[in-house]
Design a protein around this motif. Sequence first.
Motif, PDB file in Angstrom:
ATOM      1  N   PHE A 296       0.798  -1.228   0.000  1.00 24.20           N
ATOM      2  CA  PHE A 296       0.000   0.000   0.000  1.00 24.20           C
ATOM      3  C   PHE A 296       0.833   1.282   0.000  1.00 24.20           C
ATOM      4  CE2 PHE A 296      -2.492  -3.112   2.591  1.00 24.20           C
ATOM      5  CZ  PHE A 296      -3.427  -3.439   1.624  1.00 24.20           C
ATOM      6  N   LEU A 297       2.185   1.173  -0.004  1.00 32.53           N
ATOM      7  CA  LEU A 297       3.016   2.377   0.043  1.00 32.53           C
ATOM      8  C   LEU A 297       3.561   2.714  -1.337  1.00 32.53           C
ATOM      9  CD1 LEU A 297       5.067   2.039   3.356  1.00 32.53           C
ATOM     10  CD2 LEU A 297       2.931   3.240   2.937  1.00 32.53           C
ATOM     11  N   ASP A 298       3.824   4.018  -1.548  1.00 33.23           N
ATOM     12  CA  ASP A 298       4.374   4.518  -2.800  1.00 33.23           C
ATOM     13  C   ASP A 298       5.819   4.950  -2.561  1.00 33.23           C
ATOM     14  OD1 ASP A 298       4.892   5.570  -5.255  1.00 33.23           O
ATOM     15  OD2 ASP A 298       3.588   7.320  -5.047  1.00 33.23           O
TER      16      ASP A 298
ATOM     17  N   TYR B 192       2.904   6.345   9.538  1.00 32.80           N
ATOM     18  CA  TYR B 192       1.703   6.111   8.742  1.00 32.80           C
ATOM     19  C   TYR B 192       0.954   7.420   8.481  1.00 32.80           C
ATOM     20  CZ  TYR B 192      -3.132   4.955   7.671  1.00 32.80           C
ATOM     21  OH  TYR B 192      -4.367   4.919   7.090  1.00 32.80           O
TER      22      TYR B 192
ATOM     23  N   LEU C 128       2.885   9.654   6.087  1.00 33.06           N
ATOM     24  CA  LEU C 128       2.766   9.173   4.717  1.00 33.06           C
ATOM     25  C   LEU C 128       1.377   9.452   4.145  1.00 33.06           C
ATOM     26  CD1 LEU C 128       4.610   5.744   5.099  1.00 33.06           C
ATOM     27  CD2 LEU C 128       5.419   7.731   3.841  1.00 33.06           C
ATOM     28  N   ARG C 129       0.353   9.269   4.959  1.00 32.85           N
ATOM     29  CA  ARG C 129      -1.006   9.505   4.479  1.00 32.85           C
ATOM     30  C   ARG C 129      -1.238  10.975   4.165  1.00 32.85           C
ATOM     31  NH1 ARG C 129      -6.360   8.333   8.059  1.00 32.85           N
ATOM     32  NH2 ARG C 129      -5.737  10.366   8.874  1.00 32.85           N
TER      33      ARG C 129
ATOM     34  N   ILE D 256       0.605   6.908   0.502  1.00 33.13           N
ATOM     35  CA  ILE D 256      -0.187   5.677   0.460  1.00 33.13           C
ATOM     36  C   ILE D 256      -0.952   5.643  -0.855  1.00 33.13           C
ATOM     37  CG2 ILE D 256      -1.991   4.343   1.597  1.00 33.13           C
ATOM     38  CD1 ILE D 256      -1.191   5.640   4.211  1.00 33.13           C
TER      39      ILE D 256
ATOM     40  N   GLU E 291      -3.583   3.774  -2.048  1.00 33.08           N
ATOM     41  CA  GLU E 291      -5.045   3.742  -2.024  1.00 33.08           C
ATOM     42  C   GLU E 291      -5.494   3.220  -0.666  1.00 33.08           C
ATOM     43  OE1 GLU E 291      -6.338   1.099  -5.078  1.00 33.08           O
ATOM     44  OE2 GLU E 291      -4.803  -0.409  -4.649  1.00 33.08           O
TER      45      GLU E 291
ATOM     46  N   THR F  18      -7.430   4.590   1.938  1.00 31.50           N
ATOM     47  CA  THR F  18      -7.127   5.473   3.070  1.00 31.50           C
ATOM     48  C   THR F  18      -8.357   5.800   3.901  1.00 31.50           C
ATOM     49  OG1 THR F  18      -7.413   7.410   1.636  1.00 31.50           O
ATOM     50  CG2 THR F  18      -5.178   6.534   1.881  1.00 31.50           C
TER      51      THR F  18
ATOM     52  N   SER G   9      -5.460  -1.220   5.734  1.00 27.05           N
ATOM     53  CA  SER G   9      -4.146  -0.797   5.210  1.00 27.05           C
ATOM     54  C   SER G   9      -3.287  -0.198   6.318  1.00 27.05           C
ATOM     55  CB  SER G   9      -4.325   0.211   4.077  1.00 27.05           C
ATOM     56  OG  SER G   9      -4.917   1.409   4.543  1.00 27.05           O
ATOM     57  N   ALA G  10      -3.915   0.541   7.245  1.00 28.81           N
ATOM     58  CA  ALA G  10      -3.152   1.118   8.361  1.00 28.81           C
ATOM     59  C   ALA G  10      -2.570   0.020   9.240  1.00 28.81           C
ATOM     60  CB  ALA G  10      -4.047   2.033   9.188  1.00 28.81           C
TER      61      ALA G  10
ATOM     62  N   ILE H  22       0.405  -1.620   7.344  1.00 31.64           N
ATOM     63  CA  ILE H  22       1.597  -0.768   7.266  1.00 31.64           C
ATOM     64  C   ILE H  22       2.278  -0.660   8.629  1.00 31.64           C
ATOM     65  CG2 ILE H  22       2.401   1.583   6.842  1.00 31.64           C
ATOM     66  CD1 ILE H  22       0.157   1.789   4.726  1.00 31.64           C
TER      67      ILE H  22
END
Length: 431
Positions: free
Chosen positions: A38-40, A130, A133-134, A139, A141, A143, A151-152, A155
Amino acid sequence: MFQTWRNIFKQEDLRKRIIYTLIILIIYRLGSALTVPFLDPSALQSMVGGGADFLSYLNIMTGGALEKATIFAMSITPYINASIIIQLLTIALPPLERLAKEGGEGRKKLNAITRYTTLGLALVQATAFYFVLRNNGGILEYTTGFSGVFSAIVIIGCFTAGTCVVVWLGDKITEKGIGNGISIILFAGILSRGPDAFQTLIAWWQMGSSEAKYYFLVPAIIIIFAAMIAFIVFMTNAERRIPVTYAKRVVGRKMYGGQNTHIPIKVNMTGVMPIIFAMSFMQLPNMLGTFIKVKTGGFWEGFFKLFRYDNPFYGILYFLLILGFNYFYTAVQYNPVEIANGLRKNNGAIPGIRPGKPTVDFLTKVISKITLLGALFLGLIAVFPIIFSALTKANVSLGGTSILIIVGVALETMRTLESQLTMRHHKGFLE
């Protein structure tokens, strides 16, 4: 030198320990390439940048795992912070102080407390990462809603588990490998950034055809880098030796004492800890800024600009904090009263200094002078990259803190191998 290495690999025990250490380091580097879901990574790379801010510092400490958004993105930084906290609480809390004085069993309990503290700090730091990043588009997608919660959890869980695995790998190196495992992993992570730095120098040299300053900048960086290594090695090994004489005493038919020795007090008594303290403190405003919407021209914008690494205020306050934390950490480690009492109990004395309060005053004066010299050394090493970047107008960090860690771990590991060879009646590195 070659004969020394041959002697090392001739010893089956040493050979197995070295190979075991290398296998653990390979596993660590493989884990530094596994991306968290889920991370970019591209968003993280833009956030980290190439400057001397806190995220760049963490990226160097983790061997580039942070900018790649891998499971080892936090590496051992929560463990380092937990160790510092427990060390300080050992002085402040009597129960922890008693554990520290109980020998091996007490140290085991303190290590267990440090591990639990590491887990708690890892959870807090992973949660903070987290949200950072958000808020900065890191992230890909999921969210919001249930998908956002899932996703949280993934991560934060991956970051926290990664830290626990790294600490476990470090413990295995300490148990079955060579040297201190945590230090070796930190050493490997920093050293892995070497090829990237070398490629940057090559790229700058090629840019010299368009900007002539790079033809002077690249050789200057290489020369300064070598000079910093030599300076750090010299200051790391430098020490003040206070002479001590032990009186002769007869017990039964045997005579004890009558020896002349010394108390070694290193110039760099605290290692890199004051820099880590100061760096953590200086980045609190920046971490706070990730949770606050800053208005253009407002108070908070001006406040956060003061704590940018290219701001003179940042460099001055950073230097002063290193001086203060160095004195504080030295006071925690060295107690002149305990040293003086230990000398008196063993019938020892410093020549020309009376036992008791005069000895305490003398030791306090000597330690204070050495602490100042060590603090100036650490402050110069930490602040110099900021000054160099400002003068050259180039986005470069010579990594004085990184060099300090690399040199310290290398010297420590070399001494470990030296002692192992000496025990087996072989010529070591330092002979």
